[in-house]
Design a protein around this motif. Sequence first.
Motif, PDB file in Angstrom:
ATOM      1  N   ALA A  22      36.333  42.241  48.022  1.00  0.00           N
ATOM      2  CA  ALA A  22      35.300  41.818  47.716  1.00  0.00           C
ATOM      3  C   ALA A  22      34.908  41.797  46.043  1.00  0.00           C
ATOM      4  O   ALA A  22      35.228  40.203  45.547  1.00  0.00           O
ATOM      5  N   MET A  23      34.196  41.988  45.825  1.00  0.00           N
ATOM      6  CA  MET A  23      34.244  42.402  44.719  1.00  0.00           C
ATOM      7  C   MET A  23      36.185  42.515  43.397  1.00  0.00           C
ATOM      8  O   MET A  23      36.245  41.887  42.594  1.00  0.00           O
ATOM      9  N   LYS A  24      37.052  42.982  44.484  1.00  0.00           N
ATOM     10  CA  LYS A  24      38.335  43.447  44.135  1.00  0.00           C
ATOM     11  C   LYS A  24      39.111  42.235  43.710  1.00  0.00           C
ATOM     12  O   LYS A  24      39.498  41.784  43.258  1.00  0.00           O
ATOM     13  N   GLU A  25      38.567  41.202  45.377  1.00  0.00           N
ATOM     14  CA  GLU A  25      39.415  40.408  44.897  1.00  0.00           C
ATOM     15  C   GLU A  25      38.706  38.921  44.032  1.00  0.00           C
ATOM     16  O   GLU A  25      39.283  38.238  43.247  1.00  0.00           O
ATOM     17  N   LYS A  26      37.319  39.159  43.022  1.00  0.00           N
ATOM     18  CA  LYS A  26      36.804  38.310  42.246  1.00  0.00           C
ATOM     19  C   LYS A  26      37.207  39.184  40.964  1.00  0.00           C
ATOM     20  O   LYS A  26      37.699  37.716  40.458  1.00  0.00           O
TER      21      LYS A  26
END
Length: 626
Positions: free
Chosen positions: A384-388
């Motif tokens: 999720a952090m990478k997608e953000k």
Amino acid sequence: MGNILKYRLLLLFCIGSTLLASAADIANSMEENGDDAVHEVISTFHNSLGFDYLTKEECDSLNADSLFTELDESKHYYSYFDFGRILTKSYLFRGEVRLAIALSDQMYSKARALSYPMGNALALNAMGEVYTYTDRLQEAGIAYEKALELLDEMKKEDVHIRLLLTELIDYNLRIQNSNAASHYLSRLNSYPEEQLSVQELAIRHITNASCLLFKKDVKSAREHLDEVEQLRTKLIPGIREYLLIVNARYLVATGDYEIALATYNEFLQTECARINHALYKETLQEKADLLLTMGRKEEAYSQLQKLFSYIKSSFENNYPKEIDQLCTRFQADQLAYQNEYDRIISMRFYLVGIFVFVLLLMVLLILGWKKIFRLRRSQQCQEAMKEKAELAIQRKNLFLSNMSHEVRTPLNAIVGFSAVLTDDDESFDDESRKEFSEIIKVNSFQLLKLINDILDFSDFENDNITFNIQKHDAVKLCHEVVETVVASRKMQVEMRFDTELPVLMLDADDARLRQVLINLLVNATKFTEKGSIILELKMADDGMAFFSVTDTGCGVPLEKQQLIFERFEKLNDYVQGSGLGLSICQLILKYMNGRLWIDSEYTHGARFCFTHPLKYNPASHEETTV
């Protein structure tokens, strides 16, 4: 004994094979059901030339996202791209522009990675529809023509070519290129009727009528519309309702304005108007133009206001939909994990009363599963952090793709009210005309501010910004800026400039420093309804000038005081602005080796402070940039 052992082994092998075959049959059955649903959707879409698309309820019923993912995982790429093109068009008709943009980009990237010509053609077709919806017509034409070129090279898939030809005809009519529209129409008319479904045949007649109306050939257009009337009972609702629009245009061309107006009103009450946002906006505009032609200026003015409000609200409400979808998917994943966990627990309790040893083994498995579950959740958080982070990179491009809506909002107001003002009709008094002029002025200023912010942001992004550094008197400049803002805006609050300095000379770019001050003062006026706004100037340490803008407005919540300096961030989504102003101010001051911040200790409103060096040092700027 040896024979008995052989028989037992043979029996175990037969039982195992039977269980494996049953499991495989169940899996194949589920896969076939999903494939059948996709093929039915694709077939219906093809037979209607794109008019029978998926509603929100149908997408939820089909679980469209899961089907799309399954097609990718099972490598059914033909169905994957065809179904993706259908979803893209459905998103656009429902006004979910950002989802359509993301999906078309995903399809295009996938097709390029696979070097799959059919995938490229369908992805380009989807991108052309996105560009057309967002009024990027030049890019739409390139995408459509490239898609048709790929389909022609493959020399198959006539249904895709017919669908694309219909869209190319509509596109060229929108840009008023009648020659290109006639060329593609001749190709569409070359298909024998026996190859076409009833829905395709009706669409072809409607398309011919639209082209003929554009060329002012009303008699021939009527002949095609009569052919469609004979098929009306066999048509799907979407085509019947679209036929109302073409009939209304025909009535306008023949001068039957009252009947045409009634036909427009009839369409606006249909289901198609409710879910097809693009056609709904186009119909509102055509109805307003008809009312102006009929001389009913007040109704035209009301219709333009309705169109203006609809475009503005649909643009503002577009952003939360993407966030809601992401939240829904995350919750669905959590529910799937919880269901799986509950199933395992139930199975373990079922085995408790049979074997104690199995019970102990189940306890160990539970502990192991919990550890795996925590690891998976940790992995999900990292993803999720990478997608953000990836989303932050794409936000600018997505923002500019949707910016056509923000630009069209003031443009529609300017064009609509200008048409009313330039008319010789004296039904509007001077007060009304003065109000119209004020609306045009406000929207013109909003449009100019939006374009300037985008250009400045682009220059900073490309390191193409230039500064004209000269000596200026900051005290005089501040007086002039305050006078400019007070003269240009209607305010109910006091605005003044306070300083104890008679003169303060500094090296600065006059235009850029004014831009920063005006931006901060105008922001203060947006959020201050009573009290005062004070611009203050004084000397700071280390050869710096200290500026501050203090207001008595609503203030900035502590948790947002850092976010508001981010690009495209807005304190209030309902206040006009692009969300680039503070970010651009920060870039300007950073270039000049200054600093911009918000005073978190001030609690009676908001106080923005920044420093500016008295002497500009280019070497310091280069070090900061590096």
